[in-house]
Design a protein around this motif. Structure first.
Motif, PDB file in Angstrom:
ATOM      1  N   LEU A   1       0.823  -1.203   0.000  1.00 45.32           N
ATOM      2  CA  LEU A   1       0.000   0.000   0.000  1.00 45.32           C
ATOM      3  C   LEU A   1       0.867   1.267   0.000  1.00 45.32           C
ATOM      4  O   LEU A   1       0.552   2.244  -0.681  1.00 45.32           O
ATOM      5  CB  LEU A   1      -0.941   0.009   1.210  1.00 45.32           C
ATOM      6  CG  LEU A   1      -2.069  -1.027   1.193  1.00 45.32           C
ATOM      7  CD1 LEU A   1      -2.782  -1.065   2.534  1.00 45.32           C
ATOM      8  CD2 LEU A   1      -3.069  -0.716   0.075  1.00 45.32           C
ATOM      9  N   PHE A   2       1.962   1.233   0.736  1.00 44.05           N
ATOM     10  CA  PHE A   2       2.843   2.401   0.824  1.00 44.05           C
ATOM     11  C   PHE A   2       3.699   2.595  -0.424  1.00 44.05           C
ATOM     12  O   PHE A   2       4.355   3.632  -0.555  1.00 44.05           O
ATOM     13  CB  PHE A   2       3.736   2.304   2.067  1.00 44.05           C
ATOM     14  CG  PHE A   2       3.141   2.941   3.291  1.00 44.05           C
ATOM     15  CD1 PHE A   2       3.472   4.244   3.643  1.00 44.05           C
ATOM     16  CD2 PHE A   2       2.241   2.245   4.074  1.00 44.05           C
ATOM     17  CE1 PHE A   2       2.919   4.837   4.761  1.00 44.05           C
ATOM     18  CE2 PHE A   2       1.672   2.831   5.203  1.00 44.05           C
ATOM     19  CZ  PHE A   2       2.008   4.133   5.545  1.00 44.05           C
ATOM     20  N   ARG A   3       3.686   1.618  -1.332  1.00 49.05           N
ATOM     21  CA  ARG A   3       4.401   1.799  -2.601  1.00 49.05           C
ATOM     22  C   ARG A   3       3.844   3.003  -3.367  1.00 49.05           C
ATOM     23  O   ARG A   3       4.559   3.651  -4.129  1.00 49.05           O
ATOM     24  CB  ARG A   3       4.267   0.541  -3.473  1.00 49.05           C
ATOM     25  CG  ARG A   3       5.102  -0.631  -3.026  1.00 49.05           C
ATOM     26  CD  ARG A   3       4.781  -1.864  -3.859  1.00 49.05           C
ATOM     27  NE  ARG A   3       5.260  -1.726  -5.229  1.00 49.05           N
ATOM     28  CZ  ARG A   3       6.466  -2.071  -5.647  1.00 49.05           C
ATOM     29  NH1 ARG A   3       7.336  -2.578  -4.782  1.00 49.05           N
ATOM     30  NH2 ARG A   3       6.812  -1.926  -6.903  1.00 49.05           N
ATOM     31  N   LEU A   4       2.561   3.285  -3.136  1.00 53.19           N
ATOM     32  CA  LEU A   4       1.926   4.427  -3.798  1.00 53.19           C
ATOM     33  C   LEU A   4       2.667   5.721  -3.454  1.00 53.19           C
ATOM     34  O   LEU A   4       2.863   6.585  -4.321  1.00 53.19           O
ATOM     35  CB  LEU A   4       0.460   4.517  -3.365  1.00 53.19           C
ATOM     36  CG  LEU A   4      -0.404   5.567  -4.081  1.00 53.19           C
ATOM     37  CD1 LEU A   4      -0.532   5.222  -5.556  1.00 53.19           C
ATOM     38  CD2 LEU A   4      -1.780   5.655  -3.429  1.00 53.19           C
ATOM     39  N   ILE A   5       3.081   5.842  -2.175  1.00 57.16           N
ATOM     40  CA  ILE A   5       3.808   7.037  -1.735  1.00 57.16           C
ATOM     41  C   ILE A   5       5.300   6.905  -2.020  1.00 57.16           C
ATOM     42  O   ILE A   5       5.930   7.813  -2.567  1.00 57.16           O
ATOM     43  CB  ILE A   5       3.594   7.282  -0.229  1.00 57.16           C
ATOM     44  CG1 ILE A   5       2.103   7.466   0.079  1.00 57.16           C
ATOM     45  CG2 ILE A   5       4.397   8.491   0.253  1.00 57.16           C
ATOM     46  CD1 ILE A   5       1.778   7.505   1.553  1.00 57.16           C
ATOM     47  N   ASP A   6       5.868   5.749  -1.640  1.00 56.62           N
ATOM     48  CA  ASP A   6       7.312   5.539  -1.749  1.00 56.62           C
ATOM     49  C   ASP A   6       7.806   5.550  -3.189  1.00 56.62           C
ATOM     50  O   ASP A   6       8.905   6.051  -3.466  1.00 56.62           O
ATOM     51  CB  ASP A   6       7.699   4.190  -1.113  1.00 56.62           C
ATOM     52  CG  ASP A   6       7.743   4.258   0.404  1.00 56.62           C
ATOM     53  OD1 ASP A   6       8.099   5.329   0.933  1.00 56.62           O
ATOM     54  OD2 ASP A   6       7.423   3.251   1.050  1.00 56.62           O
ATOM     55  N   ILE A   7       7.014   4.981  -4.095  1.00 56.84           N
ATOM     56  CA  ILE A   7       7.513   4.743  -5.453  1.00 56.84           C
ATOM     57  C   ILE A   7       6.655   5.390  -6.537  1.00 56.84           C
ATOM     58  O   ILE A   7       7.148   6.158  -7.358  1.00 56.84           O
ATOM     59  CB  ILE A   7       7.617   3.226  -5.723  1.00 56.84           C
ATOM     60  CG1 ILE A   7       8.592   2.582  -4.727  1.00 56.84           C
ATOM     61  CG2 ILE A   7       8.068   2.947  -7.159  1.00 56.84           C
ATOM     62  CD1 ILE A   7       8.608   1.087  -4.729  1.00 56.84           C
ATOM     63  N   VAL A   8       5.349   5.109  -6.535  1.00 54.88           N
ATOM     64  CA  VAL A   8       4.493   5.498  -7.667  1.00 54.88           C
ATOM     65  C   VAL A   8       4.355   7.017  -7.790  1.00 54.88           C
ATOM     66  O   VAL A   8       4.729   7.611  -8.811  1.00 54.88           O
ATOM     67  CB  VAL A   8       3.101   4.845  -7.554  1.00 54.88           C
ATOM     68  CG1 VAL A   8       2.213   5.285  -8.714  1.00 54.88           C
ATOM     69  CG2 VAL A   8       3.239   3.320  -7.540  1.00 54.88           C
ATOM     70  N   LEU A   9       3.808   7.677  -6.754  1.00 58.82           N
ATOM     71  CA  LEU A   9       3.535   9.116  -6.841  1.00 58.82           C
ATOM     72  C   LEU A   9       4.793   9.967  -6.841  1.00 58.82           C
ATOM     73  O   LEU A   9       4.804  11.065  -7.400  1.00 58.82           O
ATOM     74  CB  LEU A   9       2.624   9.547  -5.683  1.00 58.82           C
ATOM     75  CG  LEU A   9       1.216   8.932  -5.670  1.00 58.82           C
ATOM     76  CD1 LEU A   9       0.430   9.433  -4.481  1.00 58.82           C
ATOM     77  CD2 LEU A   9       0.474   9.272  -6.969  1.00 58.82           C
ATOM     78  N   SER A  10       5.861   9.478  -6.214  1.00 60.50           N
ATOM     79  CA  SER A  10       7.098  10.268  -6.099  1.00 60.50           C
ATOM     80  C   SER A  10       8.192   9.798  -7.037  1.00 60.50           C
ATOM     81  O   SER A  10       9.341  10.239  -6.932  1.00 60.50           O
ATOM     82  CB  SER A  10       7.602  10.210  -4.659  1.00 60.50           C
ATOM     83  OG  SER A  10       8.001   8.884  -4.309  1.00 60.50           O
TER      84      SER A  10
END
Length: 246
Positions: free
Chosen positions: A117-126
């Motif tokens: 779920l945190f991949r969205l912040i850690d990787i995808v959006l940033s």
């Protein structure tokens, strides 16, 4: 690669080598190549089989449904592989790194889900910048997903074969006592054996007691012998008996 020293609730210190940033990036790159190869294969197959033409004739909702099905393996790639391969995607397996709980034990599905779920912040959006920055600044080399899940990524490169470090000599007619040892993972067994050897060498009764307590907590087994050393030795032999029989 930095050393990762963990103090467990049982006051047992566990030392790991944190996976290097380079290895984590390479593992991510391998996983990305696998995903790209999958997409190319699927769309090529659709083009040659005529499915693309059929798809173009469908209404918008039907097209979205088919596209969602195609992209599901891409969306859940890391979650699926880390869950079924005990903390390793194909890229992590190739680079010999894996996700573990910060206490040194096997992570659960819930932990992998939080990391995913945190991949969205850690990787995808940033574009990976936040995850990269977090790993560099964190002493335990954790991205935000790891911090939230209580996990870290460690290197297995010092262990050419994990099984070789937990191997115990057992006779062909050996009769196991504790079937619940199968609740342990290879990583659990490796940690237990490392600290068991250290405890025996230093006649450290407190460490033997702590190891016994941890085994009982993880597996639900109760020490029937009354002797910590005999109990741990039996657990290790039983673990090897069951895992070698599978």
């Amino acid at each position: 690669m930095s050393e990762l020293s963990i103090n467990t609730t049982q006051n047992v210190t566990i030392n790991f080598t944190a996976a290097s940033l380079g290895h984590r990036i390479l593992a991510f790159g391998v996983d990305l190549l696998i995903i790209i190869a999958y997409l190319i294969s699927v769309f090529t197959l659709m083009a040659y089989s005529g499915l693309s033409d059929t798809l173009s004739k469908m209404d918008g909702w039907s097209q979205m449904a088919v596209q969602s099905i195609v992209f599901l393996p891409v969306m859940f790639y890391s979650l699926i592989f880390e869950t079924f391969f005990e903390g390793q995607s194909l890229g992590k397996k190739l680079l010999r790194i894996k996700v573990v709980k910060i206490e040194g034990y096997q992570a659960s599905f819930g932990d992998y889900l939080i990391r995913w779920l945190f991949r969205l912040i850690d990787i995808v959006l940033s574009s990976g910048v936040i995850g990269l920055f977090a790993i560099i600044m964190n002493k335990k080399a954790q991205r935000l997903g790891d911090m939230a899940a209580g996990t870290s990524v460690i290197s297995l490169r010092n262990n050419v074969n994990i099984s070789s470090t937990i191997l115990e000599e057992i006779n062909e007619d050996y009769k196991p006592i504790y079937p619940l040892v199968i609740k342990l993972s290879d990583n659990d067994a490796r940690i237990i054996k490392e600290h068991f050897i250290r405890a025996k060498a230093g006649n450290d009764y407190e460490l033997l007691a702590n190891i016994t307590s941890k085994i009982e907590a993880v597996t639900g087994i109760k020490n029937q012998s009354g002797n910590h050393q005999d109990f741990i030795n039996t657990v290790m032999k039983d673990y090897n008996y069951y895992t070698q029989s599978m």
